[in-house]
Design an enzyme around this catalytic site. Structure first.
Site, PDB file in Angstrom:
ATOM      1  N   ASP A  38      -0.902  -6.160  -6.673  1.00  0.00           N
ATOM      2  CA  ASP A  38      -2.380  -5.836  -7.010  1.00  0.00           C
ATOM      3  C   ASP A  38      -2.986  -6.508  -5.812  1.00  0.00           C
ATOM      4  O   ASP A  38      -2.577  -7.267  -5.015  1.00  0.00           O
ATOM      5  CB  ASP A  38      -2.755  -6.674  -8.073  1.00  0.00           C
ATOM      6  CG  ASP A  38      -2.145  -6.129  -9.575  1.00  0.00           C
ATOM      7  OD1 ASP A  38      -1.434  -5.128  -9.544  1.00  0.00           O
ATOM      8  OD2 ASP A  38      -2.104  -6.846 -10.189  1.00  0.00           O
TER       9      ASP A  38
HETATM   10  N1  URA Z   1       2.340  -8.348 -11.843  1.00  0.00           N
HETATM   11  C1  URA Z   1       1.173  -7.953 -11.924  1.00  0.00           C
HETATM   12  O1  URA Z   1       0.196  -8.376 -12.810  1.00  0.00           O
HETATM   13  N2  URA Z   1       0.760  -8.012 -10.730  1.00  0.00           N
HETATM   14  C2  URA Z   1       1.108  -7.759  -9.746  1.00  0.00           C
HETATM   15  O2  URA Z   1       0.789  -7.567  -8.332  1.00  0.00           O
HETATM   16  C3  URA Z   1       2.664  -7.819  -9.671  1.00  0.00           C
HETATM   17  C4  URA Z   1       3.045  -8.296 -10.973  1.00  0.00           C
END
Ligand code: URA
Length: 230
Positions: free
Chosen positions: A101
Site C-alpha cells: 500500500d
Molecule cells: N496488507 C496490507 O494491508 N497492506 C499491504 O500493503 C500489504 C499487506
C-alpha cells in the site's frame, strides 16, 4: 546515464566490474572503443561488451526498500510509483512481484520475469510474507490467537488461513501470512477491532529486506537470491 551505470544495469556486472571492463577496452559505444566510464549514454546508444550487444537485457530482478508515499503500480495519475525510484535505463518491462500500500514501507520485489513473479504471487504457491505491524490499540493474547487461527474479513466468506504472529510489544507484532488478499493485514486487524498504523514488509519467501538499503534504495538480486526466493 553514465556508461558504467548503464552497463551494470543491463548486464550482471557490478558498477566497479563495469568500470574495470570499460577501462580494459572491452566496451564499444556506437562502433568506437570507449574507455571513459562517465561517458553519457541514452537507451538508443549501441553498447557492445566483449563483442556482444547489451541492448536486450535478460530477465532482471531487484529488491527495493519502498518508502511511504509511493504506489506499487506501473502507472498512477496521482501518485509517484515505486518504479520511479529505480534508476534504470529501461523500466517499461518491469513489474512488481506483489504490492505494498501507499502508506506501507519495506521489501518490494521488482522484475521483468513474469514466471518468477507468478511463483511469488500465485495463491496456490502460498509464498510467505512477513510484516512488522504497529497498532493503534494494544494487542491482546486472545486477539493474537484469533489472528493466528484465521479471522473473517469483511465481505469475504472464507476466513484467513492460519498465520504466524509474534507479539513484540503491546502495540507491535510480526505477522507472517501466506495469502495475498486485498489489504489483508489491515483488514485482519480490523476484524479483531484494532487498526494498523504502521506496516513494514520484512521478508518475502526466503528473502529478507537488505538492512543496508535505506528507504528509497534498491539493488539487484544475486542469482542465488533469485533461485531461493520461494
Ligand atoms: N496488507 C496490507 O494491508 N497492506 C499491504 O500493503 C500489504 C499487506
Amino acid at each position: 546515464m553514465r556508461l558504467d551505470k548503464y552497463l551494470s544495469s543491463v548486464t550482471r556486472l557490478s558498477r566497479s566490474q563495469a568500470q574495470k571492463a570499460i577501462r580494459a577496452g572491452r566496451v564499444q559505444v556506437d562502433g568506437e572503443a570507449e574507455k571513459n566510464t562517465s561517458r553519457s549514454v541514452v537507451p538508443e546508444t549501441r553498447v557492445i561488451l566483449d563483442g556482444n550487444e547489451t541492448g536486450q537485457p535478460g530477465p532482471r530482478y531487484f529488491m527495493l526498500h519502498k518508502p511511504q508515499g509511493y504506489v506499487c503500480s506501473t502507472g498512477d495519475p496521482q501518485h509517484p510509483t515505486a518504479l520511479d525510484l529505480l534508476d534504470e535505463v529501461i523500466t517499461d518491462d518491469l513489474h512488481f512481484a506483489g504490492r505494498l500500500d501507499i502508506d506501507a514501507t519495506g521489501l518490494v520485489l521488482v522484475t521483468s520475469d513474469g514466471q518468477w513473479s507468478h511463483r511469488i504471487v500465485a495463491p496456490g504457491r502460498k509464498c510467505r510474507k512477513c510484516y512488522r505491524v504497529s497498532l493503534a490499540d494494544p494487542l491482546t493474547d486472545l486477539d493474537a490467537e484469533k489472528l493466528r487461527q484465521g479471522v473473517l474479513l469483511r465481505n469475504e466468506p472464507q476466513p484467513t488461513q492460519s498465520a504466524e504472529l509474534e507479539i513484540l510489544a503491546e502495540r507491535n507484532c510480526l505477522l507472517t501470512i501466506s495469502e495475498g488478499r486485498y489489504h489483508q493485514v489491515k483488514r485482519m486487524f480490523a476484524a479483531v477491532g484494532n487498526r494498523v498504523v504502521g506496516l513494514h514488509r520484512v521478508s518475502i519467501g526466503n528473502l529478507e529486506l537488505d538492512e543496508n538499503l535505506a528507504p528509497g534504495a534498491y539493488r539487484r538480486l544475486s542469482l542465488q537470491e533469485v533461485e531461493v526466493v520461494t
